[in-house]
Design a protein around this motif. Structure first.
Motif, PDB file in Angstrom:
ATOM      1  N   GLU A 154       0.842  -1.196   0.000  1.00  0.00           N
ATOM      2  CA  GLU A 154       0.000   0.000   0.000  1.00  0.00           C
ATOM      3  C   GLU A 154       0.880   1.250   0.000  1.00  0.00           C
ATOM      4  OE1 GLU A 154      -2.618  -0.027   3.310  1.00  0.00           O
ATOM      5  OE2 GLU A 154      -3.627  -1.883   2.750  1.00  0.00           O
ATOM      6  N   ILE A 155       0.548   2.207  -0.855  1.00  0.00           N
ATOM      7  CA  ILE A 155       1.241   3.494  -0.886  1.00  0.00           C
ATOM      8  C   ILE A 155       0.231   4.586  -0.570  1.00  0.00           C
ATOM      9  CG2 ILE A 155       2.600   5.127  -2.234  1.00  0.00           C
ATOM     10  CD1 ILE A 155       3.515   2.936  -4.008  1.00  0.00           C
ATOM     11  N   LYS A 156       0.506   5.352   0.478  1.00  0.00           N
ATOM     12  CA  LYS A 156      -0.327   6.493   0.831  1.00  0.00           C
ATOM     13  C   LYS A 156       0.561   7.721   0.981  1.00  0.00           C
ATOM     14  CE  LYS A 156      -4.065   4.038   3.231  1.00  0.00           C
ATOM     15  NZ  LYS A 156      -4.833   3.931   4.500  1.00  0.00           N
ATOM     16  N   ILE A 165       5.419   9.959   2.693  1.00  0.00           N
ATOM     17  CA  ILE A 165       5.101   8.792   1.863  1.00  0.00           C
ATOM     18  C   ILE A 165       5.093   7.584   2.785  1.00  0.00           C
ATOM     19  CG2 ILE A 165       5.777   7.381  -0.106  1.00  0.00           C
ATOM     20  CD1 ILE A 165       7.268   9.806  -1.211  1.00  0.00           C
ATOM     21  N   HIS A 166       3.933   6.971   2.901  1.00  0.00           N
ATOM     22  CA  HIS A 166       3.761   5.860   3.840  1.00  0.00           C
ATOM     23  C   HIS A 166       3.558   4.566   3.063  1.00  0.00           C
ATOM     24  CE1 HIS A 166       1.447   3.201   6.603  1.00  0.00           C
ATOM     25  NE2 HIS A 166       2.261   3.705   7.507  1.00  0.00           N
ATOM     26  N   LEU A 167       4.354   3.545   3.395  1.00  0.00           N
ATOM     27  CA  LEU A 167       4.277   2.238   2.739  1.00  0.00           C
ATOM     28  C   LEU A 167       3.890   1.187   3.769  1.00  0.00           C
ATOM     29  CD1 LEU A 167       7.657   2.430   0.781  1.00  0.00           C
ATOM     30  CD2 LEU A 167       5.398   3.128  -0.052  1.00  0.00           C
ATOM     31  N   LYS A 168       3.064   0.240   3.361  1.00  0.00           N
ATOM     32  CA  LYS A 168       2.710  -0.876   4.236  1.00  0.00           C
ATOM     33  C   LYS A 168       2.742  -2.171   3.446  1.00  0.00           C
ATOM     34  CE  LYS A 168      -0.618  -2.612   7.617  1.00  0.00           C
ATOM     35  NZ  LYS A 168      -1.872  -2.374   8.362  1.00  0.00           N
ATOM     36  N   ALA A 169       3.459  -3.160   3.987  1.00  0.00           N
ATOM     37  CA  ALA A 169       3.598  -4.461   3.329  1.00  0.00           C
ATOM     38  C   ALA A 169       2.316  -5.268   3.467  1.00  0.00           C
ATOM     39  CB  ALA A 169       4.775  -5.227   3.929  1.00  0.00           C
ATOM     40  N   PRO A 170       2.102  -6.246   2.578  1.00  0.00           N
ATOM     41  CA  PRO A 170       0.912  -7.104   2.684  1.00  0.00           C
ATOM     42  C   PRO A 170       0.908  -7.892   3.979  1.00  0.00           C
ATOM     43  CG  PRO A 170       2.001  -7.366   0.555  1.00  0.00           C
ATOM     44  CD  PRO A 170       2.927  -6.570   1.411  1.00  0.00           C
ATOM     45  N   GLU A 185       5.577  -1.417   8.227  1.00  0.00           N
ATOM     46  CA  GLU A 185       5.305  -0.100   7.679  1.00  0.00           C
ATOM     47  C   GLU A 185       6.578   0.730   7.624  1.00  0.00           C
ATOM     48  OE1 GLU A 185       1.814   1.846   9.368  1.00  0.00           O
ATOM     49  OE2 GLU A 185       1.224  -0.052  10.289  1.00  0.00           O
ATOM     50  N   ARG A 186       6.634   1.618   6.619  1.00  0.00           N
ATOM     51  CA  ARG A 186       7.737   2.557   6.489  1.00  0.00           C
ATOM     52  C   ARG A 186       7.174   3.940   6.166  1.00  0.00           C
ATOM     53  NH1 ARG A 186       9.722  -1.028   8.486  1.00  0.00           N
ATOM     54  NH2 ARG A 186      11.512  -2.298   7.907  1.00  0.00           N
ATOM     55  N   GLY A 187       7.765   4.955   6.797  1.00  0.00           N
ATOM     56  CA  GLY A 187       7.384   6.332   6.502  1.00  0.00           C
ATOM     57  C   GLY A 187       8.605   7.137   6.118  1.00  0.00           C
ATOM     58  N   PHE A 188       8.515   7.881   5.020  1.00  0.00           N
ATOM     59  CA  PHE A 188       9.623   8.709   4.552  1.00  0.00           C
ATOM     60  C   PHE A 188       9.119  10.124   4.305  1.00  0.00           C
ATOM     61  CE2 PHE A 188      10.599   4.367   3.139  1.00  0.00           C
ATOM     62  CZ  PHE A 188      11.823   4.182   3.773  1.00  0.00           C
ATOM     63  N   LEU A 189       9.714  11.084   5.018  1.00  0.00           N
ATOM     64  CA  LEU A 189       9.390  12.491   4.820  1.00  0.00           C
ATOM     65  C   LEU A 189      10.262  13.045   3.703  1.00  0.00           C
ATOM     66  CD1 LEU A 189       9.003  14.211   8.314  1.00  0.00           C
ATOM     67  CD2 LEU A 189       7.278  14.050   6.505  1.00  0.00           C
ATOM     68  N   VAL A 190       9.635  13.679   2.726  1.00  0.00           N
ATOM     69  CA  VAL A 190      10.381  14.374   1.680  1.00  0.00           C
ATOM     70  C   VAL A 190      10.023  15.849   1.764  1.00  0.00           C
ATOM     71  CG1 VAL A 190      10.450  12.347   0.202  1.00  0.00           C
ATOM     72  CG2 VAL A 190       8.589  13.982  -0.079  1.00  0.00           C
ATOM     73  N   GLU A 212      -0.582  13.190  10.459  1.00  0.00           N
ATOM     74  CA  GLU A 212       0.370  12.143  10.056  1.00  0.00           C
ATOM     75  C   GLU A 212       1.758  12.736   9.801  1.00  0.00           C
ATOM     76  OE1 GLU A 212      -3.711  10.753   9.253  1.00  0.00           O
ATOM     77  OE2 GLU A 212      -2.601  12.556   8.665  1.00  0.00           O
ATOM     78  N   VAL A 213       1.777  13.901   9.136  1.00  0.00           N
ATOM     79  CA  VAL A 213       3.067  14.553   8.875  1.00  0.00           C
ATOM     80  C   VAL A 213       3.683  15.047  10.174  1.00  0.00           C
ATOM     81  CG1 VAL A 213       4.198  16.502   7.733  1.00  0.00           C
ATOM     82  CG2 VAL A 213       2.439  15.194   6.526  1.00  0.00           C
ATOM     83  N   GLU A 214       2.867  15.649  11.052  1.00  0.00           N
ATOM     84  CA  GLU A 214       3.375  16.131  12.335  1.00  0.00           C
ATOM     85  C   GLU A 214       3.954  14.983  13.162  1.00  0.00           C
ATOM     86  OE1 GLU A 214       1.766  19.003  15.928  1.00  0.00           O
ATOM     87  OE2 GLU A 214       0.382  17.573  15.022  1.00  0.00           O
ATOM     88  N   ARG A 215       3.267  13.875  13.162  1.00  0.00           N
ATOM     89  CA  ARG A 215       3.716  12.704  13.912  1.00  0.00           C
ATOM     90  C   ARG A 215       5.075  12.220  13.417  1.00  0.00           C
ATOM     91  NH1 ARG A 215       2.490   7.025  13.116  1.00  0.00           N
ATOM     92  NH2 ARG A 215       2.227   5.902  15.080  1.00  0.00           N
TER      93      ARG A 215
END
Length: 698
Positions: A210-212, A233-238, A487-492, A544-547
């Motif tokens: 999942e890409i959000k 950019i938030h990624l979540k594996a199956p 899950e992975r989160g990457f701030l750009v 979500e960004v603040e977190r």
């Protein structure tokens, strides 16, 4: 004198749960013609004999009942190594001079790995079992072999007289049959089951990653320019598959420290933890074990964990003995060679390294600015065809946390700090919960700027390798493997120009290899669009960004505090951590977000461990490095009470990890009961005292 000695022996046998068969006892107690009469019983033994009534000594239940190595009472005779039944007409048996019986192949393997004492009563043997060509100087004593139904291809069974303590040579060199020659190339890995390479399409149905995306604000006034505009950019594996046969098989190499400092309770705990690891592996998984002290030795090649494979692996682990120094470099070379030289590969591969000490062979004592990354063999570094992650575990307070953290970082692995020695099994369990649930491999995130004037200025990727193109119009992050539900989160951050109407900022994409179907997948995310109204916009930042900003800034402050502590500025380190903690507490007052609460608790724990040089060197450095490893990779590591199911510091745990921890902690009470009663654990403390203080065990 003989009756008193007999009663003393039986009293001690009763307390140690040791059985003395009547026939064997008669032979053993009868002095040989050239032997002196038996000495009088020791005072403690005589006292124990007097404490037991004579009628109890004559009771058959006292002399027959024994405690098996699994901790349960019973009359059934079992081999103390494999816990399998011992019966007449079954496997060949070895009866030691102390009267205990074992399967011959179990005890010969035990001796082959350098263990020359009885696994039950710890008596030192004079006659040792071995399998192979009989040496010329074979001498028989009271030990004997009963070769019942022994397969003809298993070699010759013999008993040899052990050399005296005064012999200064190497027993394995004197008796060549005790030494297993190590091949120059480790291409003797067991073949992979062909059926494991073809997965049933029905069972292999997996969801995509999942890409959000979350923009810092939904709109910016059209005349406004933003030099720093954040997007998460938030990624979540199956999710993981329920079927064991449908998950990706694992090639695991465990590199275990068995130096002299691992003796006693540490080695017992390590064996128990490795037994748990072995039992979690399936028939399509393969395991190889490298044990090291002053030198490293591969105990066995990559072997499938079928029923037979698990039994053989358990025998090898049971035979481990602690002695010598610590040579981590040689151990990793041997582990890397197992990975590099294998003929076939399972979809998932990993190395687990555990050590409780400092490398005494690779670096000079007191050497400053040591580059610990050179401990990782070049053949398995990221970017090579044989790259494999090394997950390191620092055991106790005397290990070299800087070296273990550097090894993990260099190989894209994680570093865990096993503070309470009794939590080693939980630390391994959490790691195995991840390795046995890999669903994504070789993942790469690509970011592309869309509208004219939009530029990519930075990617907050932690320890993941990332880069921004020279024209600042694109970037990428190499993520690698993902566990199920991870899950992975990457701030750009972007530079956003003035515009009207709307601005299309970026479009994320990711490519990866499905670890189960082994198919390449390309996934396009949705474009990130913000509105550009003519009037001033008053809107709040995305939660979500603040977190994510708070998590990134907390990680940066942890790193800054560690640098201050390394420079000896412990008050400054405490101040950095306290300032960040107070900021988070203000936000937590208006939010019940579990991540805020976890970070607050962790920062407070770090403050306590860096308040002085003694506290920092004792556990603060290791605790902080393990925390940094966890946050920079966004993956769970063991530290403090992080493996407790009720703890707050479990931000990155996946359901598979939690499930494995529950399995580990369910069987732990029986382990405590067994080790507290066992006479083989010579310690003044109960086993419970080595467990984390937050765990309550009945």
């Amino acid at each position: 004198m003989a009756p008193a000695w007999d009663r003393a022996k039986h009293a001690l046998a009763t307390r140690l749960c040791i059985r003395f068969p009547a026939r064997q006892r008669a032979v053993e107690d009868a002095p040989a013609e050239d032997e002196a009469p038996p000495p009088p019983p020791p005072p403690a033994a005589a006292a124990a004999a007097r404490a037991v009534p004579e009628e109890k000594l004559k009771s058959p239940s006292v002399s027959v009942r024994r405690l098996s190595s699994s901790g349960s009472w019973g009359k059934k005779k079992v081999c103390a190594i494999c816990l399998g039944g011992i019966r007449t007409g079954g496997q060949a048996l070895f009866t030691a001079e102390c009267s205990h019986e074992f399967h011959f192949h179990c005890i010969s393997s035990n001796v082959n790995h350098g263990n020359y004492v009885c696994p039950v009563c710890r008596a030192e043997w004079k006659e040792l079992p071995f399998q192979g060509t009989q040496p010329a100087d074979t001498a028989y004593g009271r030990a004997r072999v009963s070769p019942v139904n022994w397969p003809q291809d298993e070699g010759q069974m013999s008993v040899v007289r052990r050399l005296s303590h005064g012999y200064s040579g190497n027993l394995q060199q004197q008796l060549a049959v005790f030494r297993t020659p190590e091949a120059s190339i480790f291409n003797d890995d067991e073949n992979i089951d062909p059926q494991s390479e073809t997965v049933d399409d029905h069972n292999a149905v997996t969801n995509s990653v999942e890409i959000k995306t979350y923009s810092e604000f939904p709109a910016i006034q059209k005349s406004e320019r933003r030099k720093v505009f954040a997007i998460l950019i938030h990624l979540k594996a199956p999710k993981s598959l329920d079927s064991v046969s449908s998950r990706a098989p694992l090639d695991l190499v465990t590199v275990l420290d068995v130096s002299g400092s691992m003796s006693g309770i540490k080695l017992s705990l390590l064996k128990r933890a490795m037994s748990f690891v072995i039992q979690t592996l399936g028939p399509n998984d393969r395991l190889s074990v490298v044990a090291f002290s002053s030198t490293a030795q591969r105990l066995f090649p990559l072997r499938r964990m079928t029923l037979t494979g698990r039994q053989q692996a358990l025998q090898a682990i049971s035979s481990l003995v602690a002695s010598g120094g610590t040579n981590i470099a040689d151990a990793l070379k041997k582990g890397a060679k197992v990975v590099k030289d294998r003929r076939r590969k399972n979809p998932v591969s990993s190395i687990i390294l555990l050590s409780d000490g400092q490398d005494t062979h690779s670096f000079l004592s007191g050497e400053a600015d040591i580059n610990y990354s050179i401990l990782v063999p070049p053949s398995i570094l990221p970017g090579t065809s044989h790259h494999v992650q090394i997950h390191t575990f620092g055991f106790g307070t005397d290990h070299d946390s800087a070296a273990m953290h550097a090894i993990a970082e260099t190989s894209n692995g994680t570093f865990s700090f096993i503070d309470a020695e009794g939590s080693i099994q939980d630390a391994f369990a959490q790691c195995m919960g991840g390795l046995l649930s890999v669903v994504v491999k070789d993942m790469r995130l690509c970011i592309e700027c869309i509208d004219e004037g939009v530029s990519l200025t930075s990617i907050k990727s932690g320890s993941y390798a990332s880069q921004v193109a020279g024209n600042e119009r694109s970037g990428l992050v190499d993520i690698g493997d993902l566990y199920a539900d991870e899950e992975r989160g990457f701030l750009v951050t972007l530079h956003v120009p003035a515009a009207h109407g709307q601005t299309v900022l970026i479009k994320p994409k990711c490519t990866y290899l499905d670890a189960i179907t082994m198919e390449n997948v390309q996934l396009d995310g949705e474009e990130v669009i913000i509105q550009r109204p003519a009037y001033c916009v008053d809107c709040t930042m995305s939660p979500e960004v603040e977190r994510e900003w708070h998590r990134v800034q907390a990680t940066e402050d942890m790193s800054a505090a560690r640098s201050a502590a390394e420079d000896g500025s412990f008050s400054q380190a405490v101040s950095i951590l306290e300032s960040r903690r107070r900021i988070l507490e203000l936000h937590a007052a208006h939010s019940s977000d579990s991540q805020f609460l976890a970070l607050i608790k962790e920062l407070r724990e770090m403050q306590d461990r860096v308040e002085s040089r003694q506290r920092y060197e004792e556990s603060g450095r290791a605790y902080m490095l393990s925390g940094l490893s966890s946050h920079s990779w966004q993956r769970a590591t063991a530290r403090g009470d992080s493996t407790e199911l009720t703890t707050l510091i479990n931000t990155y745990q996946t359901p598979s990890m939690v499930d494995m921890l529950q399995r580990s902690q369910t069987i732990l009470p029986s382990v405590v009961e067994m080790l507290n009663r066992s006479s083989t654990v010579a310690t003044s403390k109960s086993f419970s005292s080595y467990l984390p203080t937050s765990r309550h065990i009945a």
